[in-house]
Each structure stands twice: as structure tokens, then as C-alpha cells.
Write an enzyme that holds these catalytic residues in place. Structure first.
Site, PDB file in Angstrom:
ATOM      1  N   THR A  37       0.726  -1.332   0.039  1.00 40.37           N
ATOM      2  CA  THR A  37      -0.103  -0.158   0.160  1.00 40.37           C
ATOM      3  C   THR A  37       0.821   1.329   0.043  1.00 40.37           C
ATOM      4  OG1 THR A  37      -0.196   0.518   2.411  1.00 40.37           O
ATOM      5  CG2 THR A  37      -1.523  -1.263   1.547  1.00 40.37           C
ATOM      6  N   ASN A  78       3.344  -1.039   8.708  1.00 44.93           N
ATOM      7  CA  ASN A  78       4.700  -0.317   8.797  1.00 44.93           C
ATOM      8  C   ASN A  78       4.594   1.337   8.408  1.00 44.93           C
ATOM      9  OD1 ASN A  78       7.656  -0.154   7.712  1.00 44.93           O
ATOM     10  ND2 ASN A  78       6.346   0.375   6.044  1.00 44.93           N
ATOM     11  N   TYR A 142       7.158  11.609  18.418  1.00 47.39           N
ATOM     12  CA  TYR A 142       7.702  10.356  17.853  1.00 47.39           C
ATOM     13  C   TYR A 142       7.752   9.185  18.845  1.00 47.39           C
ATOM     14  CZ  TYR A 142       9.434   6.985  14.397  1.00 47.39           C
ATOM     15  OH  TYR A 142       9.949   5.851  13.695  1.00 47.39           O
ATOM     16  N   LYS A 146       5.385   5.907  19.343  1.00 47.57           N
ATOM     17  CA  LYS A 146       5.730   4.714  19.216  1.00 47.57           C
ATOM     18  C   LYS A 146       5.835   3.716  20.745  1.00 47.57           C
ATOM     19  CE  LYS A 146       6.958   4.291  15.035  1.00 47.57           C
ATOM     20  NZ  LYS A 146       6.408   3.374  14.063  1.00 47.57           N
ATOM     21  N   THR A 177      17.417   4.158   5.548  1.00 49.89           N
ATOM     22  CA  THR A 177      16.394   4.538   4.763  1.00 49.89           C
ATOM     23  C   THR A 177      16.152   5.985   4.369  1.00 49.89           C
ATOM     24  OG1 THR A 177      14.799   4.893   6.640  1.00 49.89           O
ATOM     25  CG2 THR A 177      14.949   2.566   5.514  1.00 49.89           C
TER      26      THR A 177
END
Length: 240
Positions: A37, A78, A142, A146, A177
Site C-alpha cells: 500500500t 509499517n 515520535y 511508538k 532509509t
């Protein structure tokens, strides 16, 4: 335990980074079909993946994806966002809300939509991508998102176990990444982390600690907070 071979998986945020590596590893382990997706499904480049439009913060988009992917047995949450809202005192509250909408409520919406699908298909597995920052409050909202997702995963594991759906949480530090492109520190290969994560799914692991920093921080949770946050000592802050 869940076998990847012959399974039908859906990976949110499957067009790049760790999501792309997870799509590749799912096929390498024999998955029959993988939905990848993205907000723009044209960004999905894997030749065998099934591109699927999805905005995880939009309930209508989530429901539409669930209606199109009625054969899913493995769900990988993810997709996430990092907006740099590192200060709870100074960051725009809208940025904090957006991170929670994507990183906490997004996986919740997707999970709620796909649990009935997975159940109808005989059970399966949920993999939630956390972070070492689930346990380390150094990245403002953030980290908070998490940590909240980690708690959500632990609760879902209890709810889904009697329904034939296993739950694995993945914790990892810096990945090589785009999200961590600005960071000058050791980084894990997305391909290696994807392999560890899916090995955990297949073995029925509750958690996968994909690198040394995640293992070290998890082990330190039982110790004094000053060991995790040496700046408390460095700045002379004391609490009795």
C-alpha cells in the site's frame, strides 16, 4: 506459528524503505500474494506486488482497502511518519497530533478493518513496526507515538490470541532509509531487518529486537532511569 509460504500479506507503506524490503522478503519466503500500500500506488515498483491505495489516517480509505483485499492472512503495519516534533513544549501541536494519527491511530484503524478478514480466512498474523524509541523518550512525540503503539500491540496480542491471530512487535534503531538519511550513526539494512522480522512471525515471536541498540535499551528498562538518560546526571538534576 504462521507460515509465510502460501500466505497473502498486506504491507502498509510498502513502496519504499523497510516496507519495500518487507514486500521483497515476503515473496522470498514464498508468499502467494503481497499487497503493497501507498498513498500513491504508482510508487509501488515491485513487479509481483499488488499496488493498493491507502491513507492510514482516513477511515474510508482503510475500509476501501479492506474491501479490496479480502484474502489477507498476514497484516504488516509499517507506515509511519516522523515530523521532527522533538520538543513537547515548542513543537506545533498539530504536528504532534499528525504523528499520533499516523503512528498510533493509523495502525489501529487498519488492524480493526483487517482482523475480521484474517479471521474469515482461518487466522494469521499481525506484525507492528515499533522502534527502539518505544522505550526511549528522546524524540518528543515520535517517541510517544511508538511507546503508545507498543502498548497497543501488547493489548492486541491478548485480544487476538484466542481468535487465532498471532501478534509480533518489531523494534529497531536507525535504518538505512530516507527517514534516517540525515543521521550520522550506524544503521541497519532494511533487508536484514525484514528477514529478522518475518522469521519472528514464522516462529511466533512476541517481539523481534532487530539490532544491538534495541536489545541494550530493552535490557536497560529494568535499571535506573539515569542509565538511559545520562543527561539527567550531567545537568545536575536530582530527584529524591
Amino acid at each position: 506459528m504462521t507460515s509465510i509460504k502460501g500466505s497473502v500479506a498486506l504491507v502498509t507503506g510498502g513502496s519504499r524503505g523497510l516496507g519495500k524490503a518487507l514486500v521483497e522478503e515476503l515473496y522470498a519466503r514464498g508468499a502467494a500474494k503481497v499487497y503493497a500500500t501507498a498513498r500513491d500506488p504508482r510508487s509501488v515498483t515491485h513487479p509481483d506486488a499488488v499496488p493498493l491505495a491507502l491513507e492510514v489516517t482516513d477511515p474510508r480509505s482503510v475500509e476501501a482497502a479492506a474491501q479490496q483485499a479480502q484474502d489477507v492472512t498476514v497484516l504488516v503495519n509499517n507506515a509511519g511518519v516522523l515530523l521532527g516534533a522533538t520538543s513537547f513544549l515548542d513543537a506545533p501541536v498539530d504536528d504532534v497530533r499528525r504523528e499520533f494519527e499516523t503512528n498510533f491511530y493509523g495502525p489501529l484503524l487498519v488492524t480493526r478493518a483487517f482482523v475480521p478478514v484474517i479471521e474469515r480466512n482461518g487466522g494469521g498474523h499481525l506484525l507492528n513496526v515499533h522502534s527502539v524509541l518505544s522505550w526511549l523518550g528522546v524524540a518528543g512525540s515520535y517517541s510517544a507515538t511508538k511507546a503508545a503503539l507498543w502498548s497497543q500491540t501488547n493489548s492486541l496480542r491478548l485480544e487476538l490470541n484466542p481468535r487465532g491471530i498471532g501478534v509480533t512487535g518489531l523494534h529497531v534503531g536507525y535504518l538505512d532509509t530516507d527517514m534516517a538519511a540525515h543521521v550520522d550513526a550506524p544503521k541497519s539494512s532494511p533487508r536484514d531487518v525484514a528477514a529478522l522480522a518475518l522469521a519472528g512471525v514464522e516462529s511466533g515471536a512476541y517481539e523481534v529486537l532487530a539490532d544491538d541498540v534495541s536489545r541494550q535499551v530493552k535490557a536497560a528498562l529494568s535499571g535506573d532511569l539515569a542509565a538511559l538518560y545520562p543527561q539527567l546526571t550531567d545537568q545536575g538534576v536530582s530527584r529524591k
